[in-house]
Design a protein around this motif. Structure first.
Motif, PDB file in Angstrom:
ATOM      1  N   GLY A  16       1.006  -1.310  -0.136  1.00 40.37           N
ATOM      2  CA  GLY A  16      -0.036  -0.060   0.219  1.00 40.37           C
ATOM      3  C   GLY A  16       0.929   1.122  -0.199  1.00 40.37           C
ATOM      4  N   SER A  17       0.246   2.311  -0.513  1.00 36.09           N
ATOM      5  CA  SER A  17       0.961   3.770  -0.250  1.00 36.09           C
ATOM      6  C   SER A  17      -0.091   4.680  -0.257  1.00 36.09           C
ATOM      7  CB  SER A  17       1.683   3.969  -1.487  1.00 36.09           C
ATOM      8  OG  SER A  17       0.903   4.040  -2.858  1.00 36.09           O
ATOM      9  N   GLU A  18       0.069   6.047   0.151  1.00 38.22           N
ATOM     10  CA  GLU A  18      -0.787   6.966   0.552  1.00 38.22           C
ATOM     11  C   GLU A  18      -1.567   7.377  -0.734  1.00 38.22           C
ATOM     12  OE1 GLU A  18       0.435   9.206   4.561  1.00 38.22           O
ATOM     13  OE2 GLU A  18       1.789   9.469   2.634  1.00 38.22           O
TER      14      GLU A  18
ATOM     15  N   ALA B  19     -12.204  13.673   8.635  1.00 39.94           N
ATOM     16  CA  ALA B  19     -11.801  15.273   8.996  1.00 39.94           C
ATOM     17  C   ALA B  19     -10.143  15.016   8.992  1.00 39.94           C
ATOM     18  CB  ALA B  19     -12.261  15.855  10.170  1.00 39.94           C
ATOM     19  N   ARG B  20      -9.633  13.812   9.804  1.00 40.46           N
ATOM     20  CA  ARG B  20      -8.403  13.629   9.883  1.00 40.46           C
ATOM     21  C   ARG B  20      -7.433  13.546   8.686  1.00 40.46           C
ATOM     22  NH1 ARG B  20      -6.852  12.669  15.028  1.00 40.46           N
ATOM     23  NH2 ARG B  20      -8.555  12.243  16.779  1.00 40.46           N
ATOM     24  N   ARG B  21      -8.187  13.135   7.665  1.00 40.83           N
ATOM     25  CA  ARG B  21      -7.441  13.021   6.070  1.00 40.83           C
ATOM     26  C   ARG B  21      -7.581  14.055   5.328  1.00 40.83           C
ATOM     27  NH1 ARG B  21      -4.145  10.180   8.129  1.00 40.83           N
ATOM     28  NH2 ARG B  21      -3.159  10.027   5.974  1.00 40.83           N
ATOM     29  N   GLN B  22      -8.278  15.137   5.631  1.00 40.40           N
ATOM     30  CA  GLN B  22      -8.561  16.096   4.709  1.00 40.40           C
ATOM     31  C   GLN B  22      -7.443  17.333   4.756  1.00 40.40           C
ATOM     32  OE1 GLN B  22     -12.488  17.124   6.434  1.00 40.40           O
ATOM     33  NE2 GLN B  22     -13.107  17.277   4.295  1.00 40.40           N
ATOM     34  N   ILE B  23      -7.136  17.698   3.530  1.00 39.45           N
ATOM     35  CA  ILE B  23      -5.999  18.785   3.313  1.00 39.45           C
ATOM     36  C   ILE B  23      -6.846  19.876   2.735  1.00 39.45           C
ATOM     37  CG2 ILE B  23      -4.061  19.591   2.466  1.00 39.45           C
ATOM     38  CD1 ILE B  23      -2.885  16.553   2.981  1.00 39.45           C
ATOM     39  N   PHE B  24      -6.974  20.904   3.204  1.00 43.87           N
ATOM     40  CA  PHE B  24      -7.317  22.257   2.344  1.00 43.87           C
ATOM     41  C   PHE B  24      -6.624  23.206   1.853  1.00 43.87           C
ATOM     42  CE2 PHE B  24     -11.217  20.733   4.978  1.00 43.87           C
ATOM     43  CZ  PHE B  24     -12.034  20.953   4.201  1.00 43.87           C
ATOM     44  N   VAL B  25      -6.564  23.341   0.633  1.00 45.74           N
ATOM     45  CA  VAL B  25      -5.440  24.088  -0.232  1.00 45.74           C
ATOM     46  C   VAL B  25      -6.091  25.433  -0.674  1.00 45.74           C
ATOM     47  CG1 VAL B  25      -3.769  24.133  -1.974  1.00 45.74           C
ATOM     48  CG2 VAL B  25      -4.280  21.975  -0.747  1.00 45.74           C
ATOM     49  N   ASP B  26      -5.705  26.483  -0.096  1.00 43.60           N
ATOM     50  CA  ASP B  26      -5.803  27.878  -0.673  1.00 43.60           C
ATOM     51  C   ASP B  26      -5.086  28.092  -1.953  1.00 43.60           C
ATOM     52  OD1 ASP B  26      -6.409  30.266  -1.047  1.00 43.60           O
ATOM     53  OD2 ASP B  26      -6.020  31.191   0.978  1.00 43.60           O
ATOM     54  N   TYR B  27      -5.703  27.866  -3.012  1.00 43.00           N
ATOM     55  CA  TYR B  27      -5.206  28.230  -4.353  1.00 43.00           C
ATOM     56  C   TYR B  27      -4.604  29.256  -4.523  1.00 43.00           C
ATOM     57  CZ  TYR B  27      -3.983  27.608  -9.280  1.00 43.00           C
ATOM     58  OH  TYR B  27      -3.548  27.478 -10.358  1.00 43.00           O
ATOM     59  N   ASP B  28      -5.342  30.378  -4.107  1.00 36.86           N
ATOM     60  CA  ASP B  28      -4.924  31.782  -4.301  1.00 36.86           C
ATOM     61  C   ASP B  28      -3.719  32.065  -3.509  1.00 36.86           C
ATOM     62  OD1 ASP B  28      -7.211  32.352  -5.997  1.00 36.86           O
ATOM     63  OD2 ASP B  28      -8.532  32.789  -4.297  1.00 36.86           O
ATOM     64  N   ARG B  29      -3.661  31.486  -2.497  1.00 33.45           N
ATOM     65  CA  ARG B  29      -2.346  31.893  -1.558  1.00 33.45           C
ATOM     66  C   ARG B  29      -1.428  30.934  -2.052  1.00 33.45           C
ATOM     67  NH1 ARG B  29      -0.246  29.831   3.467  1.00 33.45           N
ATOM     68  NH2 ARG B  29       0.929  31.505   4.414  1.00 33.45           N
ATOM     69  N   LEU B  30      -1.665  29.760  -2.615  1.00 35.30           N
ATOM     70  CA  LEU B  30      -0.548  29.046  -3.156  1.00 35.30           C
ATOM     71  C   LEU B  30       0.188  29.545  -4.299  1.00 35.30           C
ATOM     72  CD1 LEU B  30       0.702  26.115  -2.444  1.00 35.30           C
ATOM     73  CD2 LEU B  30      -0.779  25.039  -4.382  1.00 35.30           C
TER      74      LEU B  30
ATOM     75  N   ALA C  56     -16.288   6.324   1.914  1.00 38.61           N
ATOM     76  CA  ALA C  56     -15.903   5.086   1.258  1.00 38.61           C
ATOM     77  C   ALA C  56     -14.321   5.231   0.918  1.00 38.61           C
ATOM     78  CB  ALA C  56     -16.724   5.057   0.041  1.00 38.61           C
ATOM     79  N   LEU C  57     -13.711   6.322   0.585  1.00 35.86           N
ATOM     80  CA  LEU C  57     -12.401   6.367   0.126  1.00 35.86           C
ATOM     81  C   LEU C  57     -11.705   6.099   1.453  1.00 35.86           C
ATOM     82  CD1 LEU C  57     -12.366   9.620  -2.096  1.00 35.86           C
ATOM     83  CD2 LEU C  57     -12.606   7.119  -2.948  1.00 35.86           C
ATOM     84  N   VAL C  58     -12.097   6.684   2.452  1.00 38.21           N
ATOM     85  CA  VAL C  58     -11.085   6.458   3.787  1.00 38.21           C
ATOM     86  C   VAL C  58     -11.505   4.924   4.184  1.00 38.21           C
ATOM     87  CG1 VAL C  58     -10.984   7.139   6.027  1.00 38.21           C
ATOM     88  CG2 VAL C  58     -11.143   8.936   4.503  1.00 38.21           C
ATOM     89  N   GLU C  59     -12.562   4.437   3.987  1.00 38.98           N
ATOM     90  CA  GLU C  59     -12.428   3.082   4.395  1.00 38.98           C
ATOM     91  C   GLU C  59     -11.602   2.066   3.648  1.00 38.98           C
ATOM     92  OE1 GLU C  59     -16.065  -0.461   4.746  1.00 38.98           O
ATOM     93  OE2 GLU C  59     -16.585   1.682   4.555  1.00 38.98           O
TER      94      GLU C  59
ATOM     95  N   ASP D 292      -5.022   5.464   4.792  1.00 34.37           N
ATOM     96  CA  ASP D 292      -3.929   6.175   4.673  1.00 34.37           C
ATOM     97  C   ASP D 292      -4.249   7.370   3.454  1.00 34.37           C
ATOM     98  OD1 ASP D 292      -3.575   4.506   2.660  1.00 34.37           O
ATOM     99  OD2 ASP D 292      -1.398   4.402   2.898  1.00 34.37           O
ATOM    100  N   ALA D 293      -5.315   7.503   3.089  1.00 33.06           N
ATOM    101  CA  ALA D 293      -5.515   8.430   2.060  1.00 33.06           C
ATOM    102  C   ALA D 293      -5.476   9.822   2.492  1.00 33.06           C
ATOM    103  CB  ALA D 293      -6.956   8.066   1.571  1.00 33.06           C
ATOM    104  N   LEU D 294      -5.047  10.726   1.537  1.00 27.90           N
ATOM    105  CA  LEU D 294      -5.045  12.160   1.888  1.00 27.90           C
ATOM    106  C   LEU D 294      -6.060  12.702   0.872  1.00 27.90           C
ATOM    107  CD1 LEU D 294      -1.128  12.712   1.555  1.00 27.90           C
ATOM    108  CD2 LEU D 294      -2.792  12.400   3.644  1.00 27.90           C
ATOM    109  N   LEU D 295      -7.062  13.263   1.368  1.00 28.61           N
ATOM    110  CA  LEU D 295      -8.190  14.011   0.700  1.00 28.61           C
ATOM    111  C   LEU D 295      -7.787  15.540   0.457  1.00 28.61           C
ATOM    112  CD1 LEU D 295     -10.783  12.397   2.711  1.00 28.61           C
ATOM    113  CD2 LEU D 295      -9.603  11.606   0.748  1.00 28.61           C
ATOM    114  N   VAL D 296      -7.653  15.934  -0.850  1.00 29.58           N
ATOM    115  CA  VAL D 296      -7.105  17.377  -1.019  1.00 29.58           C
ATOM    116  C   VAL D 296      -8.115  18.162  -1.581  1.00 29.58           C
ATOM    117  CG1 VAL D 296      -5.552  18.703  -2.215  1.00 29.58           C
ATOM    118  CG2 VAL D 296      -4.792  16.423  -1.457  1.00 29.58           C
ATOM    119  N   HIS D 297      -8.639  19.342  -1.045  1.00 28.94           N
ATOM    120  CA  HIS D 297      -9.705  20.080  -1.272  1.00 28.94           C
ATOM    121  C   HIS D 297      -9.106  21.693  -1.592  1.00 28.94           C
ATOM    122  CE1 HIS D 297     -12.023  16.979   0.217  1.00 28.94           C
ATOM    123  NE2 HIS D 297     -11.573  17.096   1.524  1.00 28.94           N
TER     124      HIS D 297
END
Length: 483
Positions: free
Chosen positions: A161-163, A394-405, A298-301, A305-310
């Motif tokens: 497996g891998s993230e 929530a523990r797997r979520q990463i919110f990305v501020d695209y404007d700031r990026l 379902a993705l986390v199940e 170790d999935a990373l959910l990028v928003h």
């Protein structure tokens, strides 16, 4: 036997035969048979050759036998893929019983084959027909996935497996550019247009089509936003899997609704991700699929170790961009009806002729899709929904501020690299700020609510970025920003 099923069966068999002809041409089936026959003649001449020792003949024949076996196996696979539409047609239709019906079917098939050769049918039209007869047929998708899993079952069982990274949110938030930036690092496995028209059998199709590998010049995508793509560009083709297995649960006539995913589908999705990784050399799985906001648990199940990028942008700018893209996509669909069908097969319903919004609880807004109000209300609903996910998600979520990026890459990039576990090859050079547009006529109440949610997104992206958020902190954030 009644006339209707006989007529319907004849039409189905004719279409299946047309599909088989087009698949045979795409896979270069006849040249493969010709090459196999040439090899057989060479081996025969070797046996009859004089002046060569028996030892040398025996050694050469062993090598030739191995080569013949490999080519025979490959040709058999091509033949199986070619005959698949016809086999399926016999499973779902009744063949004409009368000699007149059979003769008509044979004449129509021969006529198509001759016309195909003499008129030199446009390859683009033939390609569209092939996509229509494969992507649009559930039995083809079903059997191709079953065969793919059966062939590669042992290799799937041995995979480590891998993230995996799942980019999901609302369209026009920089999701495609972020996907490209990650994919270009070379560490990821992601579906591409080259996996069509058999996206549920990526390994078998790649092997079958290896000798007919096409080179297509990069062209600007239909969005008209300066992003170019070709057959090797990563894209949200994964949704074909979800539409096939879960479409009846979440796909409604007027929208897409969150729905529990069948445990069998979750297990099948693990296999599917493994198949894509096998296809592309075993890298980390990477997906950009906005419809995944419907199925985050379902993705986390499937992958704990999935990373959910928003990714997200300024709400007014993102809503205005959605509105413009919707009108543009509708115009393009009027000019080319195939575009609408193709987007539907791939599950792209964000905007355009077959728009189906996410069916979350939304604030009252205009029902006119040409008004920014409607798109801003959808922006609020989607991102409020993402902020309010249960703790395992929530523990797997990463919110990305695209404007700031884009605005502060030097400060934002190191954090993103750390959050996603990226290597040194990752670069944000391709990221660029979206053009700003004047927006007017939007109701004040919607604007106020949108920026409340945006403030929550910004704080979440800065404070809890590594996806490790405590229960108390998440509750406090929801109480502060999300009604």
């Amino acid at each position: 036997m009644s006339g209707t099923p006989t007529t319907g069966g004849a039409i189905t068999l004719f279409l299946a035969t047309v599909a088989a002809i087009e698949i045979a041409r795409a896979l270069r089936l006849m040249p493969n048979f010709a090459a196999l026959a040439t090899m057989a003649r060479r081996s025969n001449r070797l046996l009859l050759r004089r002046g060569v020792s028996e030892w040398a003949k025996e050694r050469a024949m062993r090598l030739m036998a191995i080569t013949l076996f490999v080519h025979s196996t490959r040709t058999a696979l091509l033949l199986g893929l070619t005959g698949l539409p016809i086999l399926l047609s016999f499973a779902i239709a009744t063949a004409p019983a009368s000699w007149a019906g059979r003769g008509g079917l044979l004449a129509a098939t021969i006529g198509y084959s001759l016309a195909r050769r003499r008129l030199r049918i446009d390859p683009d039209r033939a390609d569209r027909l092939l996509h229509r007869l494969t992507l649009g047929a559930a039995p083809v998708r079903d059997i191709s996935f079953d065969i793919e899993c059966a062939v590669h079952r042992r290799r799937l069982a041995s995979q480590a497996g891998s993230e995996p990274i799942f980019i999901a949110g609302l369209a026009r938030a920089g999701t495609t550019i972020l996907l490209r930036a990650l994919h270009e690092s070379g560490d990821f496995a992601s579906l591409s247009y080259r996996d069509l028209p058999f996206p549920l059998a990526p390994n078998l199709w790649a092997r079958a089509a290896s000798r007919s590998r096409r080179a297509v010049a990069a062209t600007e995508r239909g969005h008209g936003d300066g992003i170019f793509h070709d057959l090797d560009s990563p894209e949200a083709i994964e949704e074909v899997f979800w539409g096939h297995f879960e479409g009846r649960r979440f796909r409604q006539p007027f929208g897409l609704a969150p729905a529990p995913v069948d445990p069998a589908t979750i297990a099948a999705f693990r296999d599917y991700v493994g198949l894509v990784r096998l296809r592309y050399g075993g890298g980390r799985y990477l997906s950009k699929n906005n419809n995944n906001v419907l199925r985050l648990p379902a993705l986390v199940e499937a992958f704990p170790d999935a990373l959910l990028v928003h990714p997200f942008r300024d709400p007014l700018q993102q809503a205005a961009s959605l509105c413009r893209q919707h009108m543009r996509a509708c115009r393009l669909a009027e000019q080319d009806p195939f575009r609408r069908d193709f987007m539907t097969w791939l599950g792209h319903h964000e905007f355009g002729a077959d728009r189906r919004p996410f069916l979350f609880e939304t604030p009252a807004a205009s029902t006119d899709s040409t008004m920014v109000d409607l798109w801003l209300a959808q922006w609020i609903a989607v991102y409020r929904f993402l902020l309010d996910r249960p703790m395992p998600v929530a523990r797997r979520q990463i919110f990305v501020d695209y404007d700031r990026l884009c605005r502060e890459p030097g400060q934002s990039a190191p954090l993103l690299v750390d959050q996603l576990g990226l290597g040194a090859a990752f670069s944000l050079a391709a990221l660029r700020p979206a053009p700003l547009h004047a927006v007017s006529g939007v109701r004040d109440a919607l604007v106020t609510e949108a920026y409340r949610v945006h403030a929550a997104l910004v704080e979440r992206s800065r404070v809890f970025g590594a996806a490790e958020i405590s229960r108390a902190a998440a509750a406090a954030l929801r109480a502060k920003f999300v009604r």
